[in-house]
Design a protein around this motif. Sequence first.
Motif, PDB file in Angstrom:
ATOM      1  N   GLU A  49      57.381  16.361 -14.343  1.00  0.00           N
ATOM      2  CA  GLU A  49      56.017  16.837 -14.519  1.00  0.00           C
ATOM      3  C   GLU A  49      55.210  15.683 -15.106  1.00  0.00           C
ATOM      4  N   LYS A  99      51.394  14.353 -16.361  1.00  0.00           N
ATOM      5  CA  LYS A  99      50.032  14.707 -16.755  1.00  0.00           C
ATOM      6  C   LYS A  99      49.083  13.642 -16.205  1.00  0.00           C
ATOM      7  N   GLU A 113      44.887  12.401 -15.645  1.00  0.00           N
ATOM      8  CA  GLU A 113      43.460  12.484 -15.979  1.00  0.00           C
ATOM      9  C   GLU A 113      42.657  11.912 -14.816  1.00  0.00           C
ATOM     10  N   SER A 118      42.708  16.907  -6.116  1.00  0.00           N
ATOM     11  CA  SER A 118      44.090  17.383  -6.216  1.00  0.00           C
ATOM     12  C   SER A 118      44.762  17.397  -4.844  1.00  0.00           C
ATOM     13  N   SER A 137      48.135  20.495  -9.912  1.00  0.00           N
ATOM     14  CA  SER A 137      47.262  21.509 -10.482  1.00  0.00           C
ATOM     15  C   SER A 137      46.040  20.848 -11.099  1.00  0.00           C
ATOM     16  N   GLU A 168      43.595  22.535 -12.529  1.00  0.00           N
ATOM     17  CA  GLU A 168      43.349  23.281 -13.766  1.00  0.00           C
ATOM     18  C   GLU A 168      44.195  22.757 -14.929  1.00  0.00           C
ATOM     19  N   ASN A 169      45.478  22.511 -14.669  1.00  0.00           N
ATOM     20  CA  ASN A 169      46.394  22.055 -15.720  1.00  0.00           C
ATOM     21  C   ASN A 169      46.506  20.542 -15.821  1.00  0.00           C
ATOM     22  N   LYS A 170      45.887  19.837 -14.867  1.00  0.00           N
ATOM     23  CA  LYS A 170      45.940  18.367 -14.822  1.00  0.00           C
ATOM     24  C   LYS A 170      47.380  17.870 -14.777  1.00  0.00           C
ATOM     25  N   LEU A 171      48.180  18.509 -13.908  1.00  0.00           N
ATOM     26  CA  LEU A 171      49.598  18.172 -13.806  1.00  0.00           C
ATOM     27  C   LEU A 171      50.024  18.004 -12.359  1.00  0.00           C
ATOM     28  N   ASP A 195      53.671  18.376 -10.428  1.00  0.00           N
ATOM     29  CA  ASP A 195      55.092  18.723 -10.472  1.00  0.00           C
ATOM     30  C   ASP A 195      55.720  18.177  -9.208  1.00  0.00           C
TER      31      ASP A 195
END
Length: 69
Positions: free
Chosen positions: A5, A7, A9, A17, A36, A38-41, A43
């Motif tokens: 995962e 992160k 920015e 995305s 994502s 929304e989650n700035k991730l 996977d």
Amino acid sequence: MKKVEIKIEGMHCEGCSKRLTKVLSNVEGVNTVEVSLENKLADIEYDETIAKIEDFYEAIEDDGFEVVK
């Protein structure tokens, strides 16, 4: 298969995305990618004998986004 995962920015819209999903999917050894906004991730499931986490960092940064370590 291994999962990571990351992160991220710098994503501002669904287009960001989707573009990043495509970029990461094109890294050799990647099985699945879910980004994502929304989650700035991101996977990522990948074959660690082919891809390394640094490959993902490079792809993300080359696409204009920032990896949060």
